[in-house]
Design a protein around this motif. Sequence first.
Motif, mmCIF file in Angstrom:
data_model
loop_
_atom_site.group_PDB
_atom_site.id
_atom_site.type_symbol
_atom_site.label_atom_id
_atom_site.label_comp_id
_atom_site.label_asym_id
_atom_site.label_seq_id
_atom_site.Cartn_x
_atom_site.Cartn_y
_atom_site.Cartn_z
ATOM 1 N N THR A 46 -7.825 -8.288 9.685
ATOM 2 C CA THR A 46 -8.291 -7.790 8.386
ATOM 3 C C THR A 46 -7.993 -6.301 8.240
ATOM 4 O OG1 THR A 46 -10.081 -9.371 8.582
ATOM 5 C CG2 THR A 46 -10.269 -7.739 6.854
ATOM 6 N N ALA A 47 -8.425 -5.529 9.236
ATOM 7 C CA ALA A 47 -8.230 -4.081 9.142
ATOM 8 C C ALA A 47 -6.748 -3.743 9.125
ATOM 9 C CB ALA A 47 -8.923 -3.390 10.313
ATOM 10 N N ALA A 48 -5.966 -4.456 9.911
ATOM 11 C CA ALA A 48 -4.527 -4.179 9.946
ATOM 12 C C ALA A 48 -3.913 -4.446 8.577
ATOM 13 C CB ALA A 48 -3.856 -5.035 11.018
ATOM 14 N N PHE A 73 3.259 3.910 7.615
ATOM 15 C CA PHE A 73 3.727 3.521 6.297
ATOM 16 C C PHE A 73 3.781 4.713 5.375
ATOM 17 C CE2 PHE A 73 1.440 0.440 8.633
ATOM 18 C CZ PHE A 73 2.429 -0.490 8.810
ATOM 19 N N ARG A 127 -14.983 -4.353 10.268
ATOM 20 C CA ARG A 127 -14.102 -5.467 9.973
ATOM 21 C C ARG A 127 -12.844 -5.017 9.239
ATOM 22 N NH1 ARG A 127 -13.291 -9.949 6.751
ATOM 23 N NH2 ARG A 127 -14.113 -8.889 4.936
ATOM 24 N N GLU A 128 -13.004 -4.052 8.327
ATOM 25 C CA GLU A 128 -11.909 -3.760 7.418
ATOM 26 C C GLU A 128 -11.154 -2.474 7.719
ATOM 27 O OE1 GLU A 128 -13.862 -5.811 3.466
ATOM 28 O OE2 GLU A 128 -14.294 -3.728 3.915
ATOM 29 N N ALA A 129 -11.767 -1.591 8.499
ATOM 30 C CA ALA A 129 -11.138 -0.276 8.632
ATOM 31 C C ALA A 129 -10.662 0.038 10.038
ATOM 32 C CB ALA A 129 -12.104 0.811 8.164
ATOM 33 N N LEU A 130 -11.388 -0.438 11.050
ATOM 34 C CA LEU A 130 -11.069 -0.012 12.411
ATOM 35 C C LEU A 130 -10.622 -1.194 13.262
ATOM 36 C CD1 LEU A 130 -14.065 2.336 13.204
ATOM 37 C CD2 LEU A 130 -11.740 3.004 12.644
ATOM 38 N N VAL A 131 -9.802 -0.883 14.254
ATOM 39 C CA VAL A 131 -9.528 -1.851 15.312
ATOM 40 C C VAL A 131 -10.339 -1.350 16.504
ATOM 41 C CG1 VAL A 131 -7.772 -2.960 16.703
ATOM 42 C CG2 VAL A 131 -7.251 -2.262 14.368
ATOM 43 N N ILE A 137 -5.421 -4.382 5.645
ATOM 44 C CA ILE A 137 -5.866 -3.372 4.687
ATOM 45 C C ILE A 137 -5.140 -2.060 4.931
ATOM 46 C CG2 ILE A 137 -7.857 -1.932 4.097
ATOM 47 C CD1 ILE A 137 -9.561 -4.472 4.307
ATOM 48 N N ALA A 138 -4.827 -1.787 6.183
ATOM 49 C CA ALA A 138 -4.121 -0.551 6.502
ATOM 50 C C ALA A 138 -2.655 -0.614 6.069
ATOM 51 C CB ALA A 138 -4.215 -0.259 7.998
ATOM 52 N N GLY A 139 -2.206 -1.755 5.611
ATOM 53 C CA GLY A 139 -0.843 -1.829 5.085
ATOM 54 C C GLY A 139 0.135 -2.562 5.979
ATOM 55 N N ILE A 140 -0.339 -3.124 7.081
ATOM 56 C CA ILE A 140 0.555 -3.878 7.960
ATOM 57 C C ILE A 140 0.727 -5.286 7.388
ATOM 58 C CG2 ILE A 140 0.763 -4.907 10.259
ATOM 59 C CD1 ILE A 140 -0.796 -2.467 11.309
ATOM 60 N N ASN A 151 -7.419 -6.922 15.088
ATOM 61 C CA ASN A 151 -8.228 -7.008 13.879
ATOM 62 C C ASN A 151 -7.311 -7.226 12.691
ATOM 63 O OD1 ASN A 151 -9.914 -6.780 11.700
ATOM 64 N ND2 ASN A 151 -10.997 -4.988 12.454
ATOM 65 N N LEU A 189 -2.930 3.770 12.319
ATOM 66 C CA LEU A 189 -2.848 2.434 11.751
ATOM 67 C C LEU A 189 -2.123 2.443 10.410
ATOM 68 C CD1 LEU A 189 -3.858 -0.167 12.950
ATOM 69 C CD2 LEU A 189 -5.899 0.007 11.581
ATOM 70 N N THR A 190 -2.409 3.426 9.578
ATOM 71 C CA THR A 190 -1.763 3.471 8.264
ATOM 72 C C THR A 190 -0.594 4.424 8.230
ATOM 73 O OG1 THR A 190 -3.323 5.164 7.631
ATOM 74 C CG2 THR A 190 -3.835 2.927 6.982
ATOM 75 N N ARG A 247 0.791 -1.212 0.000
ATOM 76 C CA ARG A 247 0.000 0.000 0.000
ATOM 77 C C ARG A 247 0.834 1.278 0.000
ATOM 78 N NH1 ARG A 247 -5.247 1.048 3.615
ATOM 79 N NH2 ARG A 247 -5.438 3.225 3.167
#
Lengths: 493, 357
Positions: free
Chosen positions: B241-243, A332, A313-317, B245-248, B239, A328-329, A300
Amino acid sequence: MNAAQLVGIAKSYGEVKANDGVDLTIRAGTIHALVGENGAGKSTAMKILFGMVPPDAGKILFGGREVQGRWDPHRAGAAGVGMVHQHFMLAGPESVLDNLVLGVEDCRFGVRRRARERAALEKLMGETGLRVPLNAPVEGLPVGLQSRCEILKVLYRKARFLILDEPTAVLTPSETADLLRTLRVLRDSGHTVLVVTHKLKEVMDVADEATVLRAGKTVATRKISGTSVEELSELMVGRRLVMPTRASGSERNARSERASIPIGSGEIVIRAGEITGIAGVEGNGQEEIVRRLVERMAPRPASFAFIPGDRHREALVLPFTLTENLRLTRKFHPAVPGRRLFHAASGPERALLAEYDVRPPKPELAAEALSGGNQQKLIVARELSSLARVPREPSHPQGGVILAVHPTRGVDVGAIEFIHSRLLAAAESGAGVLLISSELDELMALSHRIGALYRGSITAWFEGPDYDERKIGLAMLGGGAAEKKSNSPEAPA
Amino acid sequence: MKNFSRMLKFMRKPGGHEHRTCECKRKLLAWTLALAAAAAAVAAAGESPVTVFKILWNSAFGSAENFSYTLFYVTPMLLTGAAVALALEAGLFNIGAEGQLYAGALMAAAWGALTRGWTAAGAAPAILAGGAVLAFAGGAFWGAIAGYLRAYRKTHEVISTIMLNFVAMALVNWVILNPLKNPENQNLETVWVAEAARVARPWLQMTWGLPAALLAAFGALWAVRRTWLGFRIRATGANETAAGIAGIATLRTELLTMAASGGIAGLVGFHEVFLNSYRLIDSFSPGFGFTGLAVALLARGNFVKLVLAALLFGALSKGALDLDLETERVTRDLSTVIQAIILLALAVTAGKKGERG
């Protein structure tokens, strides 16, 4: 006569006053809408009414009598109250019949009398006109039928008063129309319905009365015949809303291509400075588009912002703090000087929360404590702010690529306005945006171009700004001749 | 003291302060339950619970000698506890600390045998440093196998680590009987390490391993809370999945975490070979790896709780030794029963699903 009443309800969670003077009167035999922004206290009020949460103060009345003692879902159920949850409570692999009777099976000596159950359900389906295939496993049914199962479930339990929590959040337009018809049928057969929602169009369409909550308080109750979407949204937000729409883009042939995704026999081209919309009934290939673009963008890069469709599920912890979720992102991100250690202190994050109007703007709060709309704003803040810091490299002269999937699903009007304006601003500053949504209004308001997706390919492209909603709807269902398979500028428009 | 508590503040998990009082009550209930159940078990066996608890207490804390022995037990439990706790942060259930510590011990013993003849003046530090690194590497390799299987072959780590435990123990048995066998006697043990590298005990039965283990455990838990790598581990665990997708790189993170977890457990082998026995004795671990699981579950990522839990289980292990001698009807197995009851009681009262302690 009043079916149920809440009087002066107050409820706090820690410092947060979820309800602070909620009055709600639901007349028997009507459809009553409870509307408000995310975090206005709708869910709390609803839970108190159904007995899932005890109020700190205030009175609950049913059938004109005040509820004495502890009010809980069992007593509510016995009093004829049924709740249809936003997230369906169904056991996927089991049959519809088993799901409908789960918990109230017709048994003798511990043995199920399925024939009697089936007969009772057939009778119920005949009376209400709600038909579902009793033998099919629930997980194979379309979402619209699943929601119908949920309604049948509460009716089977002899509910006379139905509470529906955001019932249309995951439905397609035709399924929504179906559901609204069902609600009218229920009302006409003497049921009382409380719909908790923020979709004002539907409220205007189906409800008899609407109560508006703002910041935990009841601000108004209106007869639908005497109000309008504009008035209700103004009451909800507390100010006039100006829904942003894109400026008409004309010189689009001059815009550079950002990314292209092969799909079906054609391709989707994402161009700098434009929002490309993808309209389609869910399950027609949206996931494939997302997967291909995300794969193309792996590993990414910082110039790729992604607002996924499933925020939990896909965006948040969810158990992480807002700060942690914002970071989180970020690690990077080449433009952020690499801080060796992870600190809890959070200056930049605090500013970001304020800028993107995430409420409450407390960096140390866990993400799960936020309402859905604010969680979505948090994600938008993270994704778009990292994009804003991308250095303008020669290869990416103006920003990057944004993939937004159902960016405003389950989000209230105020947040929608905000998220829309942010997406438009990002496009204006040069990002290429791919917007996948099931809300035609949203697509038409924002997109420079809309592709109708049907069974894995784009059946037609439509050029903005003046869209024909009917034509797009037709193309989404596979009708209408394919205008062209690709939206690349070389092809004649 | 205030500074110290501020230092430890990062160990606390964010949020969730509302349930504090409620949680206190629940914990108290759990401990009371555990004690009552243990007492009932003792009474059922025909001994006086008071006598038995007295024996346990005296055996663990009754004298300097006894207490130092308890501290000796605490040392490996700190390490395995930290190892399991680290893996838990990445959402991995490392049941393989036992095998990993044997793998570490194997490497340490092999290194010890190899360097047996080193007598030069500066040899001792080199031998010890090499032993520690190799023990860590051995455990890390053993953990990495399970990590690789989990991340890239979708084999559940609970299954693979359990299996790898048996492999490691069998391997150690073979090594003790064959290439590294001590030729001087018939004991099931390897040759001794070089005399210069046999670190003496600082106080009675306690070894230098205790401060080292404290440091290692603190370091591991600190890194999880305070470094970017730790952040990635926690995000992957909370999580995946989220990790992702976030690039981890979540798969690589899982592999890495299992390796680090195994490495920490492997240090128990170093402790055994260079700080305690000076050789590798067959079945030296009475299940430290599994006790580490209990310690980590009690600690829930909190360093202070980790130390207390290790102390508790260390005391119970030491106390158990005297139960055989001083009572007629109960044996050291009672201590295991008590440990199990404590865990069960805490699990039962841990609260509703989704609530964190």
